[in-house]
Design a protein around this motif. Structure first.
Motif, short mmCIF file in Angstrom:
data_model
loop_
_atom_site.label_atom_id
_atom_site.label_comp_id
_atom_site.label_asym_id
_atom_site.label_seq_id
_atom_site.Cartn_x
_atom_site.Cartn_y
_atom_site.Cartn_z
N VAL A 5 0.90 -1.21 0.13
CA VAL A 5 0.04 0.08 0.19
C VAL A 5 0.79 1.08 0.10
O VAL A 5 1.85 1.56 0.98
N GLU A 6 0.63 1.96 -0.98
CA GLU A 6 1.67 3.20 -1.28
C GLU A 6 0.69 4.49 -0.53
O GLU A 6 -0.50 4.52 -0.65
N SER A 7 1.49 5.39 -0.11
CA SER A 7 0.98 6.60 0.14
C SER A 7 1.94 7.73 0.00
O SER A 7 3.11 7.78 -0.03
N GLY A 8 1.31 9.01 0.28
CA GLY A 8 2.31 10.15 0.04
C GLY A 8 2.55 10.97 -1.05
O GLY A 8 2.76 11.93 -1.30
N GLY A 9 1.61 10.51 -2.01
CA GLY A 9 1.38 11.14 -3.56
C GLY A 9 0.79 12.52 -3.20
O GLY A 9 0.09 12.99 -2.29
N GLY A 10 0.52 13.25 -4.37
CA GLY A 10 -0.12 14.49 -4.26
C GLY A 10 0.40 15.65 -4.98
O GLY A 10 1.18 15.13 -6.13
N LEU A 11 -0.21 16.74 -5.02
CA LEU A 11 0.23 18.07 -6.13
C LEU A 11 1.31 18.91 -5.19
O LEU A 11 1.12 19.16 -4.10
N VAL A 12 2.15 19.11 -5.98
CA VAL A 12 3.27 20.04 -5.29
C VAL A 12 3.73 20.95 -6.55
O VAL A 12 3.88 20.47 -7.61
N GLY A 112 2.01 -2.29 -5.59
CA GLY A 112 0.95 -1.98 -5.21
C GLY A 112 0.32 -1.19 -6.16
O GLY A 112 0.28 -1.13 -7.41
N GLN A 113 -0.80 -0.52 -5.68
CA GLN A 113 -1.92 0.17 -6.51
C GLN A 113 -1.49 1.39 -7.14
O GLN A 113 -2.00 1.94 -8.37
N GLY A 114 -0.44 2.03 -6.77
CA GLY A 114 0.21 3.24 -7.53
C GLY A 114 -0.43 4.53 -6.46
O GLY A 114 -1.42 4.56 -6.05
N THR A 115 0.47 5.59 -6.58
CA THR A 115 0.00 6.99 -5.70
C THR A 115 0.60 7.94 -6.96
O THR A 115 1.52 7.93 -7.64
N GLN A 116 -0.51 8.84 -7.27
CA GLN A 116 -0.16 9.91 -8.26
C GLN A 116 0.78 10.96 -7.46
O GLN A 116 0.36 11.63 -6.40
N VAL A 117 1.50 11.39 -8.21
CA VAL A 117 2.26 12.58 -8.01
C VAL A 117 2.13 13.49 -9.28
O VAL A 117 2.42 13.15 -10.44
N THR A 118 1.75 14.92 -8.88
CA THR A 118 1.62 16.05 -9.76
C THR A 118 2.56 17.11 -9.56
O THR A 118 2.27 17.43 -8.56
N VAL A 119 3.62 17.37 -10.44
CA VAL A 119 4.31 18.51 -10.14
C VAL A 119 3.68 19.64 -11.15
O VAL A 119 4.04 19.42 -12.55
N SER A 120 3.16 20.55 -10.57
CA SER A 120 2.70 21.63 -11.49
C SER A 120 2.53 22.98 -10.70
O SER A 120 2.38 23.08 -9.47
N SER A 121 2.68 24.10 -11.45
CA SER A 121 2.58 25.26 -10.51
C SER A 121 1.04 25.98 -10.84
O SER A 121 0.60 27.04 -10.50
#
Length: 121
Positions: A5-12, A112-121
């Motif tokens: 189980v992955e966690s910690g992804g998000g928008l940054v 794992g199922q994957g976690t989304q990481v999005t890098v954007s301003s």
């Protein structure tokens, strides 16, 4: 059976940091090799970093910015990502490459199922 189980992804924003975690559970005695992969939009899945009992390896594109580590007592894998760039955007997957089960069998290749990481301003 082994579960990840992955966690910690998000928008940054570009230049920011994120820390991904991957908790591994199941009938595990020990984990030999683990890694992080990612798949960007319209791209194939690629290795980001992996860790064995004696070494770590990184894709050239993340060297000096990402750090892979593990807590064997917690069966948890981490990926510290600094100085993030837009091209780091994607779904990040945890992979257990080799595990010794309580039953004494070596088993291979869990995801794992994957976690989304999005890098954007």
């Amino acid at each position: 059976q082994v579960q990840l189980v992955e966690s910690g992804g998000g928008l940054v924003q570009p230049g920011g940091s994120l820390r991904l975690s991957c908790e591994v559970s199941g009938s595990i005695f020990s984990i030999a090799d683990m890694g992080w992969y990612r798949q960007g939009p319209g791209k194939q899945r690629e290795l980001v970093a992996n860790i064995t009992s004696s070494a770590t390896n990184y894709a050239d594109s993340v060297k000096g910015r990402f750090t892979i580590s593990r807590d064997s007592a917690k069966n948890t894998l981490y990926l510290q990502m600094n100085s993030l760039k837009a091209e780091d955007t994607g779904v990040y997957y945890c992979n257990v490459q080799k595990v010794l089960t309580i039953a004494g069998r070596w088993e291979y290749d869990f995801w794992g199922q994957g976690t989304q990481v999005t890098v954007s301003s």
